[in-house]
Design a protein around this motif. Structure first.
Motif, PDB file in Angstrom:
ATOM      1  N   ASP A 345       0.859  -1.184   0.000  1.00  0.00           N
ATOM      2  CA  ASP A 345       0.000   0.000   0.000  1.00  0.00           C
ATOM      3  C   ASP A 345       0.893   1.231   0.000  1.00  0.00           C
ATOM      4  N   VAL A 346       0.764   2.089  -1.015  1.00  0.00           N
ATOM      5  CA  VAL A 346       1.659   3.238  -1.151  1.00  0.00           C
ATOM      6  C   VAL A 346       1.316   4.360  -0.183  1.00  0.00           C
ATOM      7  N   GLY A 347       0.185   4.254   0.512  1.00  0.00           N
ATOM      8  CA  GLY A 347      -0.136   5.230   1.542  1.00  0.00           C
ATOM      9  C   GLY A 347      -0.363   6.615   0.994  1.00  0.00           C
ATOM     10  N   GLY A 348       0.267   7.592   1.627  1.00  0.00           N
ATOM     11  CA  GLY A 348       0.063   8.993   1.276  1.00  0.00           C
ATOM     12  C   GLY A 348      -0.022   9.812   2.549  1.00  0.00           C
ATOM     13  N   PHE A 349      -0.629  10.969   2.466  1.00  0.00           N
ATOM     14  CA  PHE A 349      -0.783  11.838   3.620  1.00  0.00           C
ATOM     15  C   PHE A 349      -2.244  12.223   3.791  1.00  0.00           C
ATOM     16  N   VAL A 350      -2.709  12.258   5.030  1.00  0.00           N
ATOM     17  CA  VAL A 350      -4.063  12.721   5.348  1.00  0.00           C
ATOM     18  C   VAL A 350      -3.953  13.819   6.394  1.00  0.00           C
ATOM     19  N   SER A 351      -4.967  14.677   6.430  1.00  0.00           N
ATOM     20  CA  SER A 351      -4.956  15.816   7.336  1.00  0.00           C
ATOM     21  C   SER A 351      -5.444  15.433   8.722  1.00  0.00           C
TER      22      SER A 351
END
Length: 397
Positions: A345-351
């Motif tokens: 899972d490459v994920g990412g950023f969330v607020s």
């Protein structure tokens, strides 16, 4: 941060008043002994609850030879500082810089630890940093083996350091105040970027592994946060102006770290190492070690028989089935909720805001499977997919 805001006094009155203690890295590089002693006096007069004192940073590298020709000079410099620290803070835990790893063809590093031995009566712990392994060391492996290698490396490294330090400094605690994947290396295998699940698994393995070493006392990973305009491995990105929490974002690493911290700290949690019978081994050739394909930890509250426990389990190999006996910590019948996460899972950023107490918790990683089932006895059979990690919440019904 404006000058004068982040002071020892403000720390003691603010966040410092809500923590169990403070780890402080004293400047012994550019300050003379008396200046370092004055700094300790300032901390004490400011009301800082100093529980852990780290005396320096990576002085085994040649870059610091201008200040400390060798580790004997370094330790001699520390004698009056340590003596004064113990007068002000009698129970403080003090760590000195050690290497811990064999470093062929780097004589300064390779002999650094041996010259510290005569001074062992002065300190309680050794502190070390580790940024390894890197992608170049595994680029010739198959993709699946690369994934497993990243998941396994932390446990193998912890075992290596624990063995070495036990031999060099028996009875001393181990601190690792910086660690991460090889910072100067290319990205992870395939699409598993640094903000994704594989990086989170690398850190998760390290956290579980240090729980298996009785004298491992401190573990910090570098770095928890960074500005979103700068490069690096920060798991939390903060905006240019730090007083804008709505613009703070968290990646997969921060998500897993926050959730693990929540379940580890809740209700005075106790950690247990589950017995995993017949687990195959995974090779880590860079360190000449093998580690089990499965790595796991169980967190319960501090009651004799708990109502809820959390099982964290990683699988570096192919699909496996785990048999787990929970009779010593929780009584059946049981309700099990399992969330499985793929390391690809490459994920990412969330607020923000993100509540790590939620199960499942909000964040960039999404479970590949969510399973709910009931168990009528204390023996669980858990299906663990390959190259995945799972969080299980097990509750007495």
């Amino acid at each position: 941060i404006s000058p004068g805001i982040f002071t020892a006094s403000n720390w003691a009155k603010g966040i410092g008043s809500h923590v169990r203690g403070t780890v402080f890295v004293l400047n012994v590089l550019t300050m003379h002994s008396q200046e370092s002693i004055d700094q300790l006096n300032y901390l004490h007069s400011s009301g800082v609850n100093l529980t852990h004192l780290e005396l320096g940073n990576e002085f085994y590298f040649h870059a610091y030879e201008w200040r400390f020709a060798n580790s004997s000079v370094y330790m001699q410099h520390l004698v009056p500082i340590i003596t004064h620290a113990r007068k002000l803070y009698p129970s403080v835990r003090i760590a000195v810089v050690a290497r811990g790893l064999p470093t062929p063809n780097r004589p300064r590093q390779d002999v650094w630890d041996s010259a510290i031995k005569p001074y062992q009566h002065l300190f309680d712990a050794v502190t070390q940093h580790d940024y390894s392994c890197d992608h170049q060391q595994i680029s010739n492996l198959t993709f699946q083996h690369q994934l497993g290698y990243v998941m396994a490396y932390s446990q193998a490294m912890v075992q290596t350091l624990a063995s070495r330090f036990q031999e060099e400094f028996p009875g001393k605690a181990i601190w690792q105040t910086e660690f991460n994947w090889g910072i100067n290396s290319p990205p992870f295998p395939g699409n598993a970027e640094k903000q994704g699940a594989l990086h989170a698994a690398f850190h998760l393995s390290r956290i579980l592994a240090v729980h298996e070493v009785d004298n491992w006392e401190v573990l910090f990973f570098q770095q928890l946060a960074k500005k979103n305009t700068s490069p690096g491995f920060g798991s939390t990105e903060v905006p240019k102006f730090p007083n804008e929490p709505s613009k703070v974002t968290v990646d997969a690493d921060g998500q897993v770290f926050a959730h693990l911290s929540h379940i580890a700290l809740a209700d005075g949690a106790l950690w247990h190492r589950p017995t995993l019978v017949g687990t195959p081994q995974f090779p880590v050739p860079v360190l000449n070690l093998t580690v089990p394909c499965l790595q796991a930890g169980v967190f319960t509250n501090n009651n004799q028989q708990t109502n809820t426990l959390h099982l964290v389990i990683m699988n570096r190999c192919g699909n496996l089935t785990v048999q787990l006996d929970t009779s010593d910590v929780i009584v059946p019948p049981l309700r099990v909720v399992s969330h499985v996460y793929s390391v690809t899972d490459v994920g990412g950023f969330v607020s923000f805001p993100m509540d790590p107490g939620l199960f499942p918790w909000a964040g960039p990683l999404k479970p590949t499977t969510v399973t709910r089932y009931n168990v009528t006895d204390s023996t669980l059979l858990v299906e663990v997919p390959g190259e995945n990690f799972s969080f299980l919440e097990i509750t007495h019904m």
